[in-house]
Design a protein around this motif. Structure first.
Motif, PDB file in Angstrom:
ATOM      1  N   THR A   1      13.184  31.250  44.403  1.00 23.53           N
ATOM      2  CA  THR A   1      14.091  31.471  45.254  1.00 23.53           C
ATOM      3  C   THR A   1      13.940  30.317  45.697  1.00 23.53           C
ATOM      4  O   THR A   1      15.671  29.045  45.531  1.00 23.53           O
TER       5      THR A   1
ATOM      6  N   HIS B   1      19.666  33.702  45.888  1.00 17.75           N
ATOM      7  CA  HIS B   1      20.104  34.325  43.828  1.00 17.75           C
ATOM      8  C   HIS B   1      21.563  34.316  43.336  1.00 17.75           C
ATOM      9  O   HIS B   1      22.446  33.265  43.077  1.00 17.75           O
TER      10      HIS B   1
ATOM     11  N   GLY C   1      21.817  37.321  41.371  1.00 16.15           N
ATOM     12  CA  GLY C   1      20.611  37.562  42.150  1.00 16.15           C
ATOM     13  C   GLY C   1      21.218  38.759  42.096  1.00 16.15           C
ATOM     14  O   GLY C   1      20.720  40.336  42.102  1.00 16.15           O
TER      15      GLY C   1
ATOM     16  N   CYS D   1      18.604  39.692  35.612  1.00 15.43           N
ATOM     17  CA  CYS D   1      17.772  38.062  37.167  1.00 15.43           C
ATOM     18  C   CYS D   1      16.284  39.377  37.246  1.00 15.43           C
ATOM     19  O   CYS D   1      17.037  40.420  37.132  1.00 15.43           O
TER      20      CYS D   1
ATOM     21  N   VAL E   1      14.757  39.064  39.450  1.00 18.64           N
ATOM     22  CA  VAL E   1      14.838  38.820  40.783  1.00 18.64           C
ATOM     23  C   VAL E   1      14.224  40.884  41.833  1.00 18.64           C
ATOM     24  O   VAL E   1      13.316  41.201  41.697  1.00 18.64           O
TER      25      VAL E   1
END
Lengths: 414, 384
Positions: free
Chosen positions: B257, B340, B344, B349, B351
């Motif tokens: 991040t 994000h 995000g 993504c 994450v």
């Protein structure tokens, strides 16, 4: 450092035994006057004097300035201050009154002052005979420390200082001040210079010290006004224009991230006071067990119980962080934990005292001047006072910037 | 006070093992690769899958990871617990889909059984056999005395729930009740009468199942009446190792991040310039450091005190570690998704791999509130 699991070195072990022995027979007894929670709260000259006698005896015994060079009044030892500090904490001694001298002025003077000045000033700093204060903050230079307006003008061989410093703890007792000021108005950072200034002898002759009243109702810090104060050039630290660099030495030590360990004593509990120990979660639990909220014992309130445990976890984690900080294999960035300490320590104390407010329910309204106040009203005082340290020494918002920028590598917020 | 090593027992051997794990994961388990491996099908109604790379498991067993914390007497390496924590931290940082943590947890339980049968199973773990624990009832109780499985005449009957990595494991340690109390039993996952019903779970890097036992012949590793004690003695190690997994995953979320907010420009500046972004990320860092220090201190306390003379302190540190790590895991993943921005919130993504692993981790063996409630009873005393 690399071998953090080692035991004391031989020098440390011998010194530890010496400290323990000395403290056994020389630790001061109970003070004749009320001693406040910390040196920055000192306002009674009798309390100061009693603490100065203690600091001098510890210095004479070699427990203060252990790692500093002998010619500057130090002990010339290796990594022994930390041993002395541990033993003094263990013995539960009083704290040292010259806290700004020991924590901030001493390393700055050592690394940046001219040789004669260094050797003249440090012994009396270590002994506590000279009390020091810090002239950094100004009405227009708080978090933006480099925005210094106090000006030092070169006249002949000396400097003439004009300006206004604020939030100056201990200035009402101080003999000396570390002073950051401007010597060039055209360059914000490179236009700063750093001096040590004898302020007590100059009171009425270019220096005025006025107490500021804190929101708690106590005095404790001051404003200091300079009007054409003449300071000799030998009291300049490092080069003209190098003030910001010198200030970084001061600040890194203030944040507990400097090269030298600050001599630090404490742990004494004063008898015959009803004041609570406001930095201790176990005192908080005691308070919860003996306080009523809405007619019920606070310690039975499930939400308060959760808050108490959360803060106890933070305390234990802080302790374990200090331990892990010495194990290079378990840290990603050498400054990651040291730079957190000011932030975490001050917010811990603030939140601890705030929970104490919640625990006391209706009785949290009572203050020091009420005999019914729980714990002598010290929790309420501690909560209000806690903002002093979340703001001072670089407000915690600035600390978060520093951590984000220096440790995480995020873009600078200025 | 029992003397503890200043370095938590994390010496040169442990550092070498951890660094080799770092290299292993950077060679074989980039987030990109894990994402392609486990996140190929976003369909909510997809068949329940169990995706992992057995070849990599073979490699890590050859590197000695499963043997690390098996006692030497049982054919292991006998390293301190912090070695397992370091491996778990790296596994978390890679969101590694494997039964490693479950196998560690089973190791910790078997180490507390002190029986020849338990040592035999430990030897198999040291040899690389993946294992898991079947010790949780349908109500999700983490208490060692609670089980929905019974043992009668050496045969297991009943159900175990929330069994981690059940379809990767080859063996299970099952808690089961008889008139004489709770005992622990070893069964192979392919034994007759064992039926594994996979759970549809959010975390893409794990599998979970409920398992029914119908007259399964089992090997006793801890006698009736001693099994719950063995579990209780293993729980601090289990809590610490899961906390370490969360620390690693949390650090990935933090660093990723930070990197994103350093490069993503809005209002003519990188997002990380703004204190509304910078300060919460610093708070994530503080939270990770707390969790890491507590986890390693708990592990060190366990190793330093085999006689359990200061057991209450050990238990306290482990509860604190899991409580702190659980809240950190939620916070680190929520900030990672939020900062994000739009990307995000998408499946593409990476994450979300870590977000989901953290959400799974935070409940595993008790969330923060569960551990704090226990700590409150320990440290404040029972409420009236």
């Amino acid at each position: 450092m690399a071998d953090a699991d080692r035991k004391d070195t031989q020098e440390q072990a011998e010194f530890r035994a010496y400290c323990r022995d000395w403290l056994d027979s020389n630790k001061p007894g109970q003070p004749p006057v009320r001693i406040p929670l910390g040196a920055l709260e000192l306002s009674d000259p009798a309390a100061l004097q009693w603490l100065q006698v203690w600091q001098k005896s510890a210095f004479d015994a070699g427990l203060v300035g252990c790692d500093y060079p002998v010619e500057a009044g130090g002990g010339g030892r290796n990594n022994c201050q930390t041993i002395a500090n541990q033993e003094m904490q263990r013995a539960k001694t009083p704290f040292f009154p010259n806290i700004i001298g020991l924590g901030m002025a001493a390393p700055t003077v050592l690394f940046h002052a001219q040789e004669d000045t260094k050797n003249a000033l440090l012994p009396r700093l270590f002994s506590g005979e000279d009390i020091w204060c810090q002239g950094f903050s100004e009405p227009g230079a708080g978090s933006d420390l480099a925005n210094q307006q106090t000006f030092a003008e070169k006249r002949g061989d000396s400097w003439v200082i004009n300006g206004h410093k604020v939030w100056t703890s201990l200035a009402h007792f101080a003999n000396w001040m570390i002073l950051l000021c401007r010597t060039d108005k055209t360059d914000k950072y490179n236009g700063l210079s750093y001096f040590v200034v004898p302020i007590q002898t100059a009171i009425g002759k270019g220096v005025t010290v006025r107490p500021l009243i804190k929101l708690t109702g106590e005095t404790g810090f001051n404003e200091v006004i300079f009007e054409d104060l003449v300071v000799e050039d030998k009291y300049r630290l490092d080069a003209v224009g190098a003030g910001w660099k010198v200030a970084m030495t001061t600040l890194s030590h203030e944040r507990g991230a400097g090269q030298l360990v600050t001599p630090s004593a404490g742990g004494m509990t004063q008898e015959n006071t009803k004041g609570a120990n406001t930095s201790s979660p176990s005192a908080l639990i005691e308070l919860a067990k003996t306080s009523y909220r809405n007619g019920k014992t606070a310690a039975d309130d499930p939400l308060l119980r959760d808050e108490i445990i959360k803060i106890m976890i933070r305390q234990e984690a802080f302790r374990q962080n200090q331990r892990r900080a010495l194990v290079p294999a378990l840290i990603d960035h050498p400054m990651r934990i040291p730079l957190q300490n000011k932030l975490i320590g001050t917010e811990f104390n603030q939140d601890l005292a705030e929970i104490a407010y919640d625990i006391q329910g209706a009785a949290s309204s009572l203050y020091l001047n009420d005999d019914n106040a729980l714990g002598g009203g010290e929790w309420q005082l501690a909560y209000m006072n806690s903002f002093g340290v979340t703001i001072a020494a670089g407000a915690n918002e600035v600390q978060r910037n520093i951590l984000g920028e220096r440790v995480l590598g995020m873009p600078k917020s200025k | 006070m029992i003397e503890q090593p200043k370095n938590f027992g994390f010496g040169e051997d442990e550092t070498m093992l951890r660094d080799s794990a770092k290299k292993f994961f950077s060679d074989h388990c980039s987030a990109d690769k894990i994402h392609r491996q486990v996140a190929g099908n976003p369909d909510i109604h997809r068949n329940i899958e169990c995706i992992w790379d057995k070849g990599l498991w073979q490699q890590i067993t050859e590197l000695g990871w499963t043997a690390a914390c098996v006692p030497e007497a049982a054919g292991g390496i006998g390293m301190p617990l912090v070695a397992a924590l370091a491996l778990a931290e790296e596994a978390g940082r890679a969101a590694f889909p494997s039964p490693l943590i479950s196998t560690f947890n089973t190791t910790f339980v078997l180490r507390e059984c002190y029986s020849a049968a338990a040592n035999d199973v430990l030897a198999e773990i040291a040899g690389g056999k993946p294992m898991s624990l079947a010790i949780t009832n349908q109500q999700g109780s983490w208490e060692p005395t609670d089980t929905d499985v019974n043992i009668d005449n050496g045969q297991l009957n009943g159900n175990a729930w929330f069994v981690q990595d059940a379809r990767k494991a080859e063996g299970l340690v099952v808690s089961a009740r008889s008139a004489a109390g709770v005992g622990l039993y070893y069964v192979a996952t392919d034994a007759d009468g064992v039926t594994i019903a996979a759970d549809g779970i959010i975390d893409l890097t794990r599998d979970q199942a409920h398992i029914s036992f119908a007259g399964v012949t089992a090997i006793e590793v801890a006698a009736p009446g001693t099994g719950d004690t063995a579990l209780a003695h293993a729980l601090p190690a289990i809590q610490a190792v899961i906390a370490a997994d969360m620390v690693g995953a949390g650090e990935w979320l933090l660093q990723t991040t930070v990197e994103y907010t350093n490069t993503r420009v809005q209002f003519d500046r990188p997002l990380g310039f703004f204190q509304a972004v910078k300060h919460p990320l610093v708070n994530v860092m503080l939270d990770i450091d707390r969790a890491k220090s507590l986890a390693y201190s708990a592990a060190c306390a366990i190793d330093s005190d085999p006689e359990r003379q200061e057991w209450a302190n050990t238990v306290k540190l482990a509860h604190m570690a899991k409580a702190n790590a659980s809240d950190m895991a939620v916070f680190a993943s929520s900030r990672a998704v939020q900062f994000h921005g739009g990307i995000g919130f998408t499946w593409e993504c990476y994450v979300h791999l870590f977000f989901k692993r953290q959400m799974h981790n935070q409940m595993l063996f008790g969330d923060a509130k569960y551990h704090r409630a226990i700590l409150a009873d320990m440290l404040i005393g029972q409420a009236a």
